[in-house]
Design a protein around this motif. Structure first.
Motif, PDB file in Angstrom:
ATOM      1  N   TYR A 272      -2.070  -6.318 -19.706  1.00  0.00           N
ATOM      2  CA  TYR A 272      -0.794  -5.434 -18.907  1.00  0.00           C
ATOM      3  C   TYR A 272      -0.401  -7.198 -17.308  1.00  0.00           C
ATOM      4  N   SER A 273      -1.740  -7.606 -16.662  1.00  0.00           N
ATOM      5  CA  SER A 273      -1.970  -8.176 -15.075  1.00  0.00           C
ATOM      6  C   SER A 273      -0.840  -9.331 -16.157  1.00  0.00           C
ATOM      7  N   TYR A 274      -1.606 -10.298 -17.257  1.00  0.00           N
ATOM      8  CA  TYR A 274      -1.390 -11.033 -17.509  1.00  0.00           C
ATOM      9  C   TYR A 274      -0.169 -11.431 -18.383  1.00  0.00           C
ATOM     10  N   PHE A 275       0.767 -10.441 -18.757  1.00  0.00           N
ATOM     11  CA  PHE A 275       1.936 -11.245 -19.413  1.00  0.00           C
ATOM     12  C   PHE A 275       3.268 -10.178 -18.057  1.00  0.00           C
ATOM     13  N   ILE A 276       2.486 -10.104 -17.403  1.00  0.00           N
ATOM     14  CA  ILE A 276       3.957  -9.483 -16.290  1.00  0.00           C
ATOM     15  C   ILE A 276       3.927 -10.536 -15.334  1.00  0.00           C
ATOM     16  N   HIS A 277       2.628 -11.062 -15.400  1.00  0.00           N
ATOM     17  CA  HIS A 277       1.826 -12.159 -14.066  1.00  0.00           C
ATOM     18  C   HIS A 277       3.134 -13.505 -15.198  1.00  0.00           C
ATOM     19  N   ARG A 278       2.916 -13.572 -15.836  1.00  0.00           N
ATOM     20  CA  ARG A 278       4.004 -14.418 -16.622  1.00  0.00           C
ATOM     21  C   ARG A 278       4.976 -14.505 -16.763  1.00  0.00           C
TER      22      ARG A 278
ATOM     23  N   PRO B   3       0.350   4.660 -14.131  1.00  0.00           N
ATOM     24  CA  PRO B   3       1.489   5.244 -14.521  1.00  0.00           C
ATOM     25  C   PRO B   3       1.548   5.342 -15.995  1.00  0.00           C
ATOM     26  N   ILE B   4       2.207   3.762 -16.480  1.00  0.00           N
ATOM     27  CA  ILE B   4       2.152   3.435 -17.680  1.00  0.00           C
ATOM     28  C   ILE B   4       1.078   3.363 -18.948  1.00  0.00           C
ATOM     29  N   PHE B   5       0.428   3.663 -18.549  1.00  0.00           N
ATOM     30  CA  PHE B   5      -0.898   3.562 -19.304  1.00  0.00           C
ATOM     31  C   PHE B   5      -1.501   5.264 -19.574  1.00  0.00           C
ATOM     32  N   MET B   6      -1.147   5.796 -18.334  1.00  0.00           N
ATOM     33  CA  MET B   6      -1.353   7.544 -18.608  1.00  0.00           C
ATOM     34  C   MET B   6      -0.408   7.908 -19.134  1.00  0.00           C
ATOM     35  N   SER B   7       0.577   7.262 -19.567  1.00  0.00           N
ATOM     36  CA  SER B   7       1.976   7.800 -20.310  1.00  0.00           C
ATOM     37  C   SER B   7       1.515   7.888 -21.740  1.00  0.00           C
ATOM     38  N   VAL B   8       0.922   7.226 -21.862  1.00  0.00           N
ATOM     39  CA  VAL B   8      -0.105   6.933 -23.770  1.00  0.00           C
ATOM     40  C   VAL B   8      -1.464   7.600 -23.739  1.00  0.00           C
ATOM     41  N   PHE B   9      -1.960   7.379 -22.971  1.00  0.00           N
ATOM     42  CA  PHE B   9      -3.748   7.181 -23.453  1.00  0.00           C
ATOM     43  C   PHE B   9      -4.079   8.595 -22.006  1.00  0.00           C
ATOM     44  N   PRO B  10      -4.582   8.990 -22.415  1.00  0.00           N
ATOM     45  CA  PRO B  10      -5.724  10.045 -20.907  1.00  0.00           C
ATOM     46  C   PRO B  10      -6.602   9.218 -20.470  1.00  0.00           C
ATOM     47  N   LEU B  11      -6.490   9.332 -19.351  1.00  0.00           N
ATOM     48  CA  LEU B  11      -6.963   9.149 -18.300  1.00  0.00           C
ATOM     49  C   LEU B  11      -7.849  10.248 -17.512  1.00  0.00           C
ATOM     50  N   SER B  12      -8.537  10.582 -16.718  1.00  0.00           N
ATOM     51  CA  SER B  12      -9.300  11.194 -15.554  1.00  0.00           C
ATOM     52  C   SER B  12      -8.118  10.932 -14.991  1.00  0.00           C
ATOM     53  N   LEU B  13      -8.018  11.563 -13.556  1.00  0.00           N
ATOM     54  CA  LEU B  13      -7.718  11.324 -12.290  1.00  0.00           C
ATOM     55  C   LEU B  13      -8.343  10.119 -10.957  1.00  0.00           C
TER      56      LEU B  13
ATOM     57  N   MET C 152       2.492   0.438 -10.895  1.00  0.00           N
ATOM     58  CA  MET C 152       2.855   1.573 -12.133  1.00  0.00           C
ATOM     59  C   MET C 152       1.880   1.351 -13.369  1.00  0.00           C
ATOM     60  N   SER C 153       1.479   0.493 -13.250  1.00  0.00           N
ATOM     61  CA  SER C 153       0.221   0.011 -14.530  1.00  0.00           C
ATOM     62  C   SER C 153      -0.704   1.579 -14.820  1.00  0.00           C
TER      63      SER C 153
ATOM     64  N   CYS D 258       0.657  -2.058  -0.445  1.00  0.00           N
ATOM     65  CA  CYS D 258      -0.025  -0.108  -0.165  1.00  0.00           C
ATOM     66  C   CYS D 258       0.907   1.537  -0.302  1.00  0.00           C
ATOM     67  N   VAL D 259       1.689   1.030   0.471  1.00  0.00           N
ATOM     68  CA  VAL D 259       2.626   2.161   0.571  1.00  0.00           C
ATOM     69  C   VAL D 259       3.497   2.431  -1.080  1.00  0.00           C
ATOM     70  N   ILE D 260       3.430   1.433  -1.226  1.00  0.00           N
ATOM     71  CA  ILE D 260       4.325   1.833  -2.858  1.00  0.00           C
ATOM     72  C   ILE D 260       3.291   1.897  -3.776  1.00  0.00           C
ATOM     73  N   PHE D 261       1.999   1.515  -3.829  1.00  0.00           N
ATOM     74  CA  PHE D 261       0.897   2.612  -4.468  1.00  0.00           C
ATOM     75  C   PHE D 261       1.052   3.783  -4.364  1.00  0.00           C
ATOM     76  N   GLY D 262       1.128   3.937  -2.908  1.00  0.00           N
ATOM     77  CA  GLY D 262       1.006   5.413  -2.488  1.00  0.00           C
ATOM     78  C   GLY D 262       1.871   6.023  -3.667  1.00  0.00           C
ATOM     79  N   VAL D 263       3.063   5.763  -3.353  1.00  0.00           N
ATOM     80  CA  VAL D 263       4.291   6.546  -3.965  1.00  0.00           C
ATOM     81  C   VAL D 263       3.950   6.255  -6.014  1.00  0.00           C
ATOM     82  N   GLY D 264       3.362   5.492  -6.047  1.00  0.00           N
ATOM     83  CA  GLY D 264       2.879   5.785  -7.269  1.00  0.00           C
ATOM     84  C   GLY D 264       1.889   6.533  -8.147  1.00  0.00           C
ATOM     85  N   SER D 265       0.697   6.976  -6.967  1.00  0.00           N
ATOM     86  CA  SER D 265      -0.057   7.699  -6.680  1.00  0.00           C
ATOM     87  C   SER D 265       0.349   9.222  -7.395  1.00  0.00           C
TER      88      SER D 265
END
Length: 238
Positions: free
Chosen positions: A115-121, A162-172, A159-160, A76-83
């Motif tokens: 993303y989740s499938y291939f990262i999981h693999r 942030p990676i998505f938002m770097s290439v596609f608009p996503l509202s906060l 990072m899921s 959860c702390v790491i998720f906070g940093v990602g936010s």
């Protein structure tokens, strides 16, 4: 809604360290409250009302839940940093129209399932086995197992967006809602609870814990998050 907008605006404008603290607290509250309620409710449904049952009823490992809670709080702390990264990448607080909302939701869901499938693999390949092994210490899963992961794996999860938002608009606001529901669903699929229900939609939801429990039992199968599309494509569905 006005109160939520005020909180979001405050989070956007406040100092980074206070924004980080707010994000960490939101993640911990969602994680602890959802897991605790689900854990308590399942125990009551099974023992008191005889509704459903555990998918895997073997005893838990010694101090398993204590380990899972500790790892989950670190995640959860790491998720906070990602936010904080999403705070730098967003272009609007809410979508400008309902159509824009639907496009954002659909695009992110397609992205995240892939993303989740291939990262999981990837996490099941030799270089990452020790890292992902932290999560697989929970063979018989509990709601607390959801985020019992190594910090490196927590970074992949964080990072899921942030990676998505770097290439596609996503509202906060949409990113926040998706994150909260994603956490709740992840906790659900680790619930180890089997509820047999004769309803097409609810039946699929109730099948999700069984689908993921098989992954913890067998390992290299059932990598999908919400559905089995990529598992079917790559013949990893069990």
């Amino acid at each position: 809604m006005h109160y939520i907008n005020q909180l979001l605006q405050f989070w956007i404008e406040t100092d980074w360290y206070f924004a980080l603290l707010m994000s960490i607290m939101v993640n911990i509250v969602v994680f602890v409250s959802t897991a605790a309620i689900l854990d308590y409710a399942i125990a009551g449904l099974i023992s008191k009302y005889k509704v459903g049952g555990y998918i895997d009823d073997r005893p838990l490992k010694l101090n398993q839940k204590k380990m899972e809670i500790k790892n989950g709080v670190v995640a959860c702390v790491i998720f906070g940093v990602g936010s904080l990264i999403t705070r730098e990448l967003f272009n609007q607080v809410w979508p400008i129209s309902f159509v824009s909302l639907l496009i954002q939701l659909a695009a992110f869901m397609v992205f995240y399932e892939s993303y989740s499938y291939f990262i999981h693999r990837l996490l099941h390949t030799k270089p990452f086995l020790k890292i992902h092994g932290v999560h697989h210490k929970s063979v018989r899963v509990t709601p607390w197992s959801a985020y019992s992961v190594h910090p490196v794996e927590a970074i992949f999860i964080a990072m899921s967006a942030p990676i998505f938002m770097s290439v596609f608009p996503l509202s906060l606001g949409v990113a926040l809602i998706l994150h909260i529901f994603g956490m709740m669903f992840t906790i659900l699929i680790h619930s180890n609870y089997n509820l047999i229900i004769n309803n097409t939609i609810l039946g699929k939801i109730s099948d999700s814990p069984q689908y993921h429990s098989v992954h913890h039992l067998l390992g290299n199968v059932n990598f999908g998050f919400v559905n089995s599309f990529w598992d079917r494509c790559f013949k990893t569905r069990f």
